[in-house]
Write a protein that holds these residues in place. Structure first.
Motif, mmCIF file in Angstrom:
data_model
loop_
_atom_site.group_PDB
_atom_site.id
_atom_site.type_symbol
_atom_site.label_atom_id
_atom_site.label_comp_id
_atom_site.label_asym_id
_atom_site.label_seq_id
_atom_site.Cartn_x
_atom_site.Cartn_y
_atom_site.Cartn_z
ATOM 1 N N ASP A 54 0.823 -1.211 0.000
ATOM 2 C CA ASP A 54 0.000 0.000 0.000
ATOM 3 C C ASP A 54 0.857 1.261 0.000
ATOM 4 N N VAL A 63 -6.293 8.901 -1.901
ATOM 5 C CA VAL A 63 -5.905 7.933 -0.863
ATOM 6 C C VAL A 63 -5.681 8.665 0.453
ATOM 7 N N LEU A 168 -11.173 3.071 1.237
ATOM 8 C CA LEU A 168 -9.719 3.198 1.143
ATOM 9 C C LEU A 168 -9.129 1.980 0.426
ATOM 10 N N ARG A 171 -9.858 2.034 -3.339
ATOM 11 C CA ARG A 171 -9.029 3.001 -4.067
ATOM 12 C C ARG A 171 -7.597 2.480 -4.203
ATOM 13 N N LEU A 172 -7.054 1.918 -3.141
ATOM 14 C CA LEU A 172 -5.703 1.368 -3.214
ATOM 15 C C LEU A 172 -5.620 0.242 -4.239
#
Length: 185
Positions: A54, A63, A168, A171-172
């Motif tokens: 990540d 992010v 989150l 999106r990662l």
């Protein structure tokens, strides 16, 4: 017992014995489907994306926003009691401030009148502060309503933590897939 009943019992017994001998599965074993070349490529792409750390994508603006939202919701979830006490104290302070502003509002208008200020700058300033404080008290009341729920009674806070974490992570993963695709090109 009749012969018909006996044969039914015997058939059931034989079927049970067969199940114990063969195992718990009933029916013929199914062969696993063979993946196509495209499905194998897609699986490899997804696995490569999952393997990326990540930390490579923490500079992305979205992010960072999603991470801040997740961290704040996690912090709220962990500190419900102290947050509730602090909000109640601040609400009391604001209520006193509102009462004071309401009393001084007429005097601000009188001061504007004494200065012949047709824009009523002092009174408008007091009104703006009063409206802001009243809106803030309503917001605090909404926040306290969320915190007033019993820990196991409603999972709204836990649900929000989960939603923020999911956003989150999505999106990662999207960034990871994009990175994998750009490396292949």
């Amino acid at each position: 017992m009749s012969d018909e009943t006996l044969s039914t019992l015997e058939r059931r017994w034989a079927a049970d014995e067969e199940r114990r001998r063969v195992g718990a599965s009933i029916g013929t074993p199914q062969a696993r489907p063979v993946l196509s070349a495209e499905e194998l490529r897609q699986a490899a792409r997804l696995e490569a994306a999952r393997a990326l750390p990540d930390s490579l994508f923490m500079e992305d603006a979205q992010v960072q926003i999603l991470r801040a939202a997740y961290d704040s919701r996690l912090l709220v979830s962990a500190n419900r009691g102290s947050i509730k006490r602090w909000l109640m104290e601040e609400r009391e302070r604001l209520a006193n401030e509102i009462a004071s502003l309401e009393k001084s509002l007429a005097w601000a208008a009188l001061a504007d009148g004494a200065g012949k200020d047709a824009s009523f700058a002092l009174a408008r300033g007091e009104l703006a502060a009063l409206a802001s404080d009243k809106a803030l008290v309503q917001t605090i009341d909404s926040a306290l309503a969320l915190l007033a729920l019993p820990p196991g009674g409603n999972g709204r806070i836990a649900d929000e933590v989960g939603r923020a974490q999911q956003a989150l992570n999505e999106r990662l993963f999207e960034l990871k897939l994009s990175h994998i695709d750009s490396v292949k090109e």
